[in-house]
Scaffold this motif. Sequence first.
Motif, mmCIF file in Angstrom:
data_model
loop_
_atom_site.group_PDB
_atom_site.id
_atom_site.type_symbol
_atom_site.label_atom_id
_atom_site.label_comp_id
_atom_site.label_asym_id
_atom_site.label_seq_id
_atom_site.Cartn_x
_atom_site.Cartn_y
_atom_site.Cartn_z
ATOM 1 N N PHE A 22 1.235 -1.031 0.338
ATOM 2 C CA PHE A 22 -0.114 0.014 0.057
ATOM 3 C C PHE A 22 1.101 1.160 0.106
ATOM 4 C CE2 PHE A 22 -2.504 -3.495 1.517
ATOM 5 C CZ PHE A 22 -3.738 -2.839 1.010
ATOM 6 N N MET A 23 0.900 2.316 -0.792
ATOM 7 C CA MET A 23 1.799 2.923 -0.871
ATOM 8 C C MET A 23 1.307 4.120 -1.709
ATOM 9 S SD MET A 23 3.697 1.570 -4.575
ATOM 10 C CE MET A 23 4.189 3.016 -5.118
ATOM 11 N N LYS A 24 1.888 5.402 -1.544
ATOM 12 C CA LYS A 24 1.242 6.824 -2.368
ATOM 13 C C LYS A 24 2.260 6.658 -4.301
ATOM 14 C CE LYS A 24 1.896 9.527 1.643
ATOM 15 N NZ LYS A 24 1.923 10.714 2.146
ATOM 16 N N GLY A 25 0.776 6.546 -4.936
ATOM 17 C CA GLY A 25 1.458 6.610 -6.090
ATOM 18 C C GLY A 25 1.265 4.817 -6.748
ATOM 19 N N THR A 26 2.153 4.451 -8.395
ATOM 20 C CA THR A 26 1.849 3.415 -8.630
ATOM 21 C C THR A 26 3.644 2.957 -8.425
ATOM 22 O OG1 THR A 26 2.021 3.752 -10.517
ATOM 23 C CG2 THR A 26 0.151 3.551 -10.218
ATOM 24 N N PRO A 27 3.731 1.445 -8.617
ATOM 25 C CA PRO A 27 4.944 1.223 -8.895
ATOM 26 C C PRO A 27 5.797 1.592 -9.554
ATOM 27 C CG PRO A 27 3.791 -0.761 -8.153
ATOM 28 C CD PRO A 27 2.564 0.404 -8.517
ATOM 29 N N ASP A 28 5.279 2.180 -10.878
ATOM 30 C CA ASP A 28 5.884 2.517 -12.286
ATOM 31 C C ASP A 28 6.175 4.118 -12.005
ATOM 32 O OD1 ASP A 28 6.325 0.037 -13.384
ATOM 33 O OD2 ASP A 28 4.120 0.219 -14.511
ATOM 34 N N VAL A 45 14.978 -7.684 -4.844
ATOM 35 C CA VAL A 45 15.108 -8.351 -4.650
ATOM 36 C C VAL A 45 14.493 -9.752 -5.793
ATOM 37 C CG1 VAL A 45 15.730 -8.364 -1.977
ATOM 38 C CG2 VAL A 45 13.376 -8.418 -2.857
ATOM 39 N N SER A 46 13.754 -8.703 -7.091
ATOM 40 C CA SER A 46 13.099 -10.223 -7.327
ATOM 41 C C SER A 46 11.916 -9.896 -6.992
ATOM 42 C CB SER A 46 13.298 -10.967 -8.475
ATOM 43 O OG SER A 46 14.915 -10.697 -8.898
ATOM 44 N N ALA A 47 11.248 -9.749 -5.794
ATOM 45 C CA ALA A 47 9.558 -9.453 -5.502
ATOM 46 C C ALA A 47 8.197 -9.585 -6.018
ATOM 47 C CB ALA A 47 9.401 -9.542 -4.178
ATOM 48 N N PRO A 48 7.596 -10.372 -6.848
ATOM 49 C CA PRO A 48 6.166 -9.928 -7.321
ATOM 50 C C PRO A 48 5.250 -9.538 -6.615
ATOM 51 C CG PRO A 48 6.785 -12.606 -7.605
ATOM 52 C CD PRO A 48 8.058 -11.720 -6.509
ATOM 53 N N PHE A 49 5.242 -8.080 -6.615
ATOM 54 C CA PHE A 49 4.040 -7.901 -5.638
ATOM 55 C C PHE A 49 3.565 -7.224 -6.446
ATOM 56 C CE2 PHE A 49 6.560 -4.355 -6.335
ATOM 57 C CZ PHE A 49 6.689 -2.555 -6.322
ATOM 58 N N VAL A 50 2.230 -6.886 -5.456
ATOM 59 C CA VAL A 50 0.729 -5.381 -6.266
ATOM 60 C C VAL A 50 0.928 -4.246 -5.442
ATOM 61 C CG1 VAL A 50 -1.685 -5.511 -6.450
ATOM 62 C CG2 VAL A 50 -0.502 -7.658 -7.179
ATOM 63 N N GLY A 51 0.919 -3.117 -6.251
ATOM 64 C CA GLY A 51 1.102 -2.266 -5.417
ATOM 65 C C GLY A 51 -0.347 -1.331 -5.238
ATOM 66 N N VAL A 52 -0.599 -0.644 -4.456
ATOM 67 C CA VAL A 52 -1.791 -0.430 -4.190
ATOM 68 C C VAL A 52 -2.107 1.462 -3.863
ATOM 69 C CG1 VAL A 52 -4.207 -0.118 -3.015
ATOM 70 C CG2 VAL A 52 -3.278 -2.224 -3.881
ATOM 71 N N ASP A 53 -2.731 2.447 -4.991
ATOM 72 C CA ASP A 53 -2.161 3.299 -4.435
ATOM 73 C C ASP A 53 -3.024 4.255 -3.415
ATOM 74 O OD1 ASP A 53 -1.551 6.237 -4.727
ATOM 75 O OD2 ASP A 53 -2.792 6.662 -7.134
ATOM 76 N N VAL A 54 -2.739 4.690 -2.726
ATOM 77 C CA VAL A 54 -4.034 4.821 -1.733
ATOM 78 C C VAL A 54 -4.421 5.998 -1.777
ATOM 79 C CG1 VAL A 54 -2.510 3.127 0.602
ATOM 80 C CG2 VAL A 54 -1.856 5.865 -0.380
ATOM 81 N N LEU A 55 -3.464 7.217 -2.616
ATOM 82 C CA LEU A 55 -3.904 8.347 -2.698
ATOM 83 C C LEU A 55 -5.092 7.687 -3.974
ATOM 84 C CD1 LEU A 55 -0.313 9.999 -3.785
ATOM 85 C CD2 LEU A 55 -2.121 9.936 -1.701
ATOM 86 N N GLN A 56 -5.898 7.119 -4.732
ATOM 87 C CA GLN A 56 -7.151 7.762 -5.319
ATOM 88 C C GLN A 56 -8.011 7.429 -4.277
ATOM 89 O OE1 GLN A 56 -7.368 3.142 -6.413
ATOM 90 N NE2 GLN A 56 -6.547 2.432 -4.698
ATOM 91 N N SER A 57 -7.711 7.481 -3.369
ATOM 92 C CA SER A 57 -9.082 7.923 -2.152
ATOM 93 C C SER A 57 -8.135 8.404 -0.889
ATOM 94 C CB SER A 57 -10.219 6.787 -2.830
ATOM 95 O OG SER A 57 -10.041 5.837 -1.391
ATOM 96 N N GLU A 58 -9.290 9.375 0.224
ATOM 97 C CA GLU A 58 -8.910 9.361 1.390
ATOM 98 C C GLU A 58 -9.225 8.136 2.408
ATOM 99 O OE1 GLU A 58 -7.867 11.624 4.421
ATOM 100 O OE2 GLU A 58 -7.484 12.562 2.707
ATOM 101 N N GLU A 59 -10.295 8.125 1.658
ATOM 102 C CA GLU A 59 -10.985 6.548 2.484
ATOM 103 C C GLU A 59 -9.593 5.622 2.395
ATOM 104 O OE1 GLU A 59 -14.582 9.087 1.044
ATOM 105 O OE2 GLU A 59 -13.399 7.852 0.251
ATOM 106 N N LEU A 60 -9.465 5.177 1.271
ATOM 107 C CA LEU A 60 -8.368 3.683 1.808
ATOM 108 C C LEU A 60 -6.922 4.460 1.822
ATOM 109 C CD1 LEU A 60 -7.445 1.173 0.417
ATOM 110 C CD2 LEU A 60 -7.000 2.539 -1.314
#
Length: 113
Positions: A22-28, A45-60
Motif C-alpha cells: 500500500f503506497m503513494k502512487g504506483t510501482p511505475d 530482490v525480484s519480489a513480485p508484488f501488487v502496488g495499491v495507490d492509497v492516493l486514489q481515495s481519502e477513505e483508503l
Amino acid sequence: MSDTAVHDFIARTVAEHPVVLFMKGTPDAPRCGFSSLVVQILDHVSAPFVGVDVLQSEELREGIKAYTDWPTIPQLYVKGEFVGGSDIVREMFQAGELQTLLSDAGVLDQAEA
C-alpha cells in the motif's frame, strides 16, 4: 466507500496477493520517496508484488492506517501479514531478513534469494 467496504477491500487484497504494498502512487510512478524506496528494494530482490495507490481515495488512505494501527504509508504485507513501513523494510533488507522472509513465504525464486 464506507469504513467496512475499505476494510473488506484491504483484507481481500492482502488475502488474494502474496505481496502487497500500500503506497503513494504506483510501482511505475511512486509519489513519495518512502514508497519509491520500498519499490526499489522489492524490485532489487525480484519480489513480485501488487502496488495499491492509497492516493486514489481519502477513505483508503485513512483506512489502511486504521487497518494496521500504523500511522505511515507505505505499508508492506507478505502472505497477509503486515511487515512494516519503509524504515522497517529497509532495515530488514540490509540485514538480509527481508529476503529470508520472502523466500520462506515462497514468493522468491530460491535461485535468486
